[in-house]
Structures are given as structure tokens and as C-alpha cells.
Design a protein around this motif. Sequence first.
Motif, PDB file in Angstrom:
ATOM      1  N   GLY A 134      17.269 -15.449  38.793  1.00 29.85           N
ATOM      2  CA  GLY A 134      16.104 -16.037  38.133  1.00 29.85           C
ATOM      3  C   GLY A 134      16.414 -16.488  36.714  1.00 29.85           C
ATOM      4  O   GLY A 134      15.836 -17.464  36.213  1.00 29.85           O
ATOM      5  N   SER A 135      17.320 -15.780  36.051  1.00 30.99           N
ATOM      6  CA  SER A 135      17.692 -16.195  34.699  1.00 30.99           C
ATOM      7  C   SER A 135      18.297 -17.592  34.751  1.00 30.99           C
ATOM      8  O   SER A 135      18.015 -18.443  33.900  1.00 30.99           O
ATOM      9  CB  SER A 135      18.714 -15.228  34.103  1.00 30.99           C
ATOM     10  N   HIS A 171      10.220 -13.039  30.147  1.00 32.74           N
ATOM     11  CA  HIS A 171      11.553 -12.496  30.425  1.00 32.74           C
ATOM     12  C   HIS A 171      12.574 -12.871  29.337  1.00 32.74           C
ATOM     13  O   HIS A 171      12.521 -13.957  28.776  1.00 32.74           O
ATOM     14  CB  HIS A 171      12.030 -13.014  31.786  1.00 32.74           C
ATOM     15  N   ASP A 253       7.756 -19.472  35.368  1.00 29.97           N
ATOM     16  CA  ASP A 253       8.757 -18.485  35.770  1.00 29.97           C
ATOM     17  C   ASP A 253       8.087 -17.507  36.740  1.00 29.97           C
ATOM     18  O   ASP A 253       7.418 -16.565  36.326  1.00 29.97           O
ATOM     19  CB  ASP A 253       9.294 -17.749  34.529  1.00 29.97           C
ATOM     20  N   ASN A 282      12.147 -15.835  42.894  1.00 33.86           N
ATOM     21  CA  ASN A 282      13.220 -15.012  43.461  1.00 33.86           C
ATOM     22  C   ASN A 282      12.780 -14.442  44.800  1.00 33.86           C
ATOM     23  O   ASN A 282      11.901 -13.582  44.834  1.00 33.86           O
ATOM     24  CB  ASN A 282      13.507 -13.814  42.536  1.00 33.86           C
ATOM     25  N   LYS A 285      13.132 -10.600  45.185  1.00 37.05           N
ATOM     26  CA  LYS A 285      12.147  -9.669  44.650  1.00 37.05           C
ATOM     27  C   LYS A 285      11.043  -9.477  45.710  1.00 37.05           C
ATOM     28  O   LYS A 285      11.229  -8.716  46.635  1.00 37.05           O
ATOM     29  CB  LYS A 285      11.632 -10.152  43.300  1.00 37.05           C
TER      30      LYS A 285
END
Length: 461
Positions: A134-135, A171, A253, A282, A285
Motif C-alpha cells: 500500500g505504501s 499513514h 488511501d 490492499n 488486509k
Amino acid sequence: MTEDLKFFNELTEFLLQEEQTNPVAAPIPTDQLYSTLDLYLNDEPSPDEDFTQILTGIIKSTPKTASASFFNQLYGGRIGKATLGDLLAVMLNSSMYTYKVAGPHVGIEKTVLHKICDIIGYGKDSDGAFAPGGSMTNYMAMVMARDKFDLTIRNKGVHNKMTLYTSATSHYSIPKNASFMGIGRDHVRFIKINSLGEMCTEDLEVQIQNDLTEGNQPFMVNATAGTTVLGAFDDIQSISSICKTYNLWLHVDGAYCGSVIFSNTYKHLVKGLELSDSFSVNAHKMLGTPLTCSMVVVKDKQHLHQSFSNDAEYLYQTADDEFNLGKTSLQCGRRNDALKLWTLWKSVGTNGLEKIVDRQFEMANIARDYIIHNSDYTLYNFEESISVCFNYKDINPKELCTALYDSSQLMVGYGTFKEIEFVRLVTINTTLRKADILNFFKTLENFVSQKLWMIGIVLSA
Ligand SMILES: *Cc1c(COP(=O)(O)O)cnc(C)c1O
């Protein structure tokens, strides 16, 4: 190879057993790691017997993220059909850059991405990409936003004071990425949050106007769908109208909770998502696939090409760009992360994904309900979140979580919001049922009543 696969199956059997009998591996203190397990690499081969023993030792000591005692992270559990897809991806070992090498997997990846674009209502010009986490999908969105704002940056580098906006509880990848992409951490504005952990849109507008007055150049806003600690959702609709006013790229996000798009009951949490320019999610997750399975979709696919394409004759030898995914990805050689989501999705259908998402909210409601009806607990009440935050009997949450881990009881973490520290129980493991959630509380209560002295030891250590 056949022998190795047989051996692999034996190791897997052992792991599955360990997850049942020792759900929380006894942690090895870091100063004893290398003396406890033989991790050294030697000049001579390891005898088969030692090799087996070392591997089983490693499995035994590895935290069991698929067990019913793991609540520590924003992922957990194991869904068979997704794991199967990932194991198959390892065996096929495709690199996703070209159609020549990846064949049908290009179609699999595209199908997954286009379906997500469809579900959120992005329209016919949309597309997406996979990246390792995800970053990194946030990073891709930020680079597209930067290049849309000023295309000359691709060749000349950043030469203006460009500013971007994200909530104070978003985040950490946002400021980190700002540093990678030449924007600079100092040009990230952290917007105030309200009592629910959502971005304060009044403050957003004030900050944008301040920057304009000072001659800075606002270019994007990052909204979060599921903040990392609380699981809070920013108000996309209100943020979007500010973005329209100031002509800013809106990224959402959704790494943690973006998968609510699959739930008829919970998709209202991302109302207005179709108004955004890009969205990351994601599957490792909330959808429970193995790590990593991270996607970014963009409303106008020309931005993907604009920011990520490069010609390379040695690589792109057949098929057109639509099928050569290397033209729109961050990496060159790239692992097949789409197959595990596709095998899951194909096997359970979109309705099955909805059930996976809904189950997590159902488990969170069970946990909140238990807490509300038990006066030994304090709930930090955030409805419609799968992060259940609480404290028990005024016990310091950090010490409690650490003691539970040190004595192999439970893996659960703690978090802070507005200077209050609490235990954060994440009900993201879809394979869990009510009994598992109640067992979490039982285990915690028994531990405290029998071993309060241990917490004292940890305290004084
Ligand atoms: C987990 C998370 C990320 C980062 O995703 P990784 O796959 O761990 O890199 C980004 N944003 C939010 C809100 C997250 O919860």
C-alpha cells in the motif's frame, strides 16, 4: 522437485498443527536469536536431517499470523483459495512485465483491476496497477498527481514548492513518499482531525489558502478510507468539492479498509469514491489474501502511462501496450500478485467478497458489544470500524499487550488517539467466529487475574 514438494507439504502440516496447539509462538529474545536457531550460512552443505530440524525450529518460533490468537496487525488468517493462487504463482514464476512472459496472467490482472474500477464507478477510461504494498501504491498515485500538476518535473525535477494535504492520522507512507519523490516532507500539511479521527475539512481549506497566500503550489489531497489506528473514514464528498475548487488531485488511501466497496452495507463509508482521481486498496488486509496484494486504480489511465512508461526494446518485443504491463508499473520484473485475488474472487464470487468484509464488522460488533456490557472495560467507541479500541481495568495497554505476547497468550497491539493509549483489537481475520472473539476476552481476563504479577515484572524490567 517432487521430493521438495512432498517435504513442503510435511512442513505445512506441521505449521497447521502448530497454529492449533501453539497459536502464539514463544518469542525468542533478540539477544538470543542467533544462539537459539542455527541461522548461519556455512561453506559446507547442511545435512538433510539438520536442514529439516532447522526449518521446523524456524516454523515453531515464527509468529502464527493465521492463528485464532493473532490480532496484532491489519491482516491475519488464511483463506484457502487465495493461498492456493499464491502458491500457484510461485510455481509458475511469471514476471508480469510482458504478455510474452506472463501470458494469461496479464488478462487475470487486468480483469481484477477493471472490475474494481467498475465497482467504484470510475468509467471507461480507468485502469490500474499492482505494486508491492500500500505504501507503494500510494507512491504511484502521488507521482501521477505530481506529474499531472507539472509534466516538466519528469525531466527537470521538482523546482517549485509543491504542497500536499493529508490528515494527521493518515499513514506514514505519505510523508515518506513525499521525500522519495522530491516534494519534501516539509511540504506535507497534516490536517487536523475531528473527534472521530476524520480529516477536518475546514482546516483543510484554511491550510490550502495559507499555502496559496505564501506562493506555494497545492497539488494533491490524500483522503484515508480506514486510518491505521482507528479505522476512520475521511469524508470523500466534502474533500472532493474542495479539490474541485482548487484543482487538486484527490487520492483515496484505502489500503486498510478500501475493500468496503464490496459490501452493500458498508460501502457508504466511501461515499463519493467515484469523485476521486485515484484509489488504492490492499487485498491482503480486509480480503485476507496472502501478502502482498496491493492495487492502485486511476480514473484516467493516461496518467499511468504518463508517469510510468519507458521504452525498452530488449523487453517489449511482442503485443501492444495494453498487454505489456511493464509500461504502467513501478517495477521492471514483478511478482504475480493478482492471481491469489483472482482465485479467491473466482471461487467465492463478488458476493463472497462481500461476506468476507461483512464478517469483520460483525466480529467487531460482537467485540464492542462484549466490552459495553462489561464494566471492567472502557470502550473508545468508534462505530463501523474493525479496529476495536479499549482498555481493561485501568491496566496500562502497552504493558498488557507486551506481557500477553511474552507469555505466549495473545498477539494484540496498542495504539494512541488524542493522547489516550488503548489496546487495539483488529477483527480482520475472516475465518474467526464469535467464539474466537469471546475467547480473546476470556484469555485476557484469565491472564490478568492469574498473572498480574507478571505485568509487574515487565514493568520493572
Ligand atoms: C497498511 C496501510 C498502508 C500501507 O500498506 P502496506 O501494504 O503495508 O505498505 C497504507 N495506508 C494505510 C491506511 C494502511 O493501513
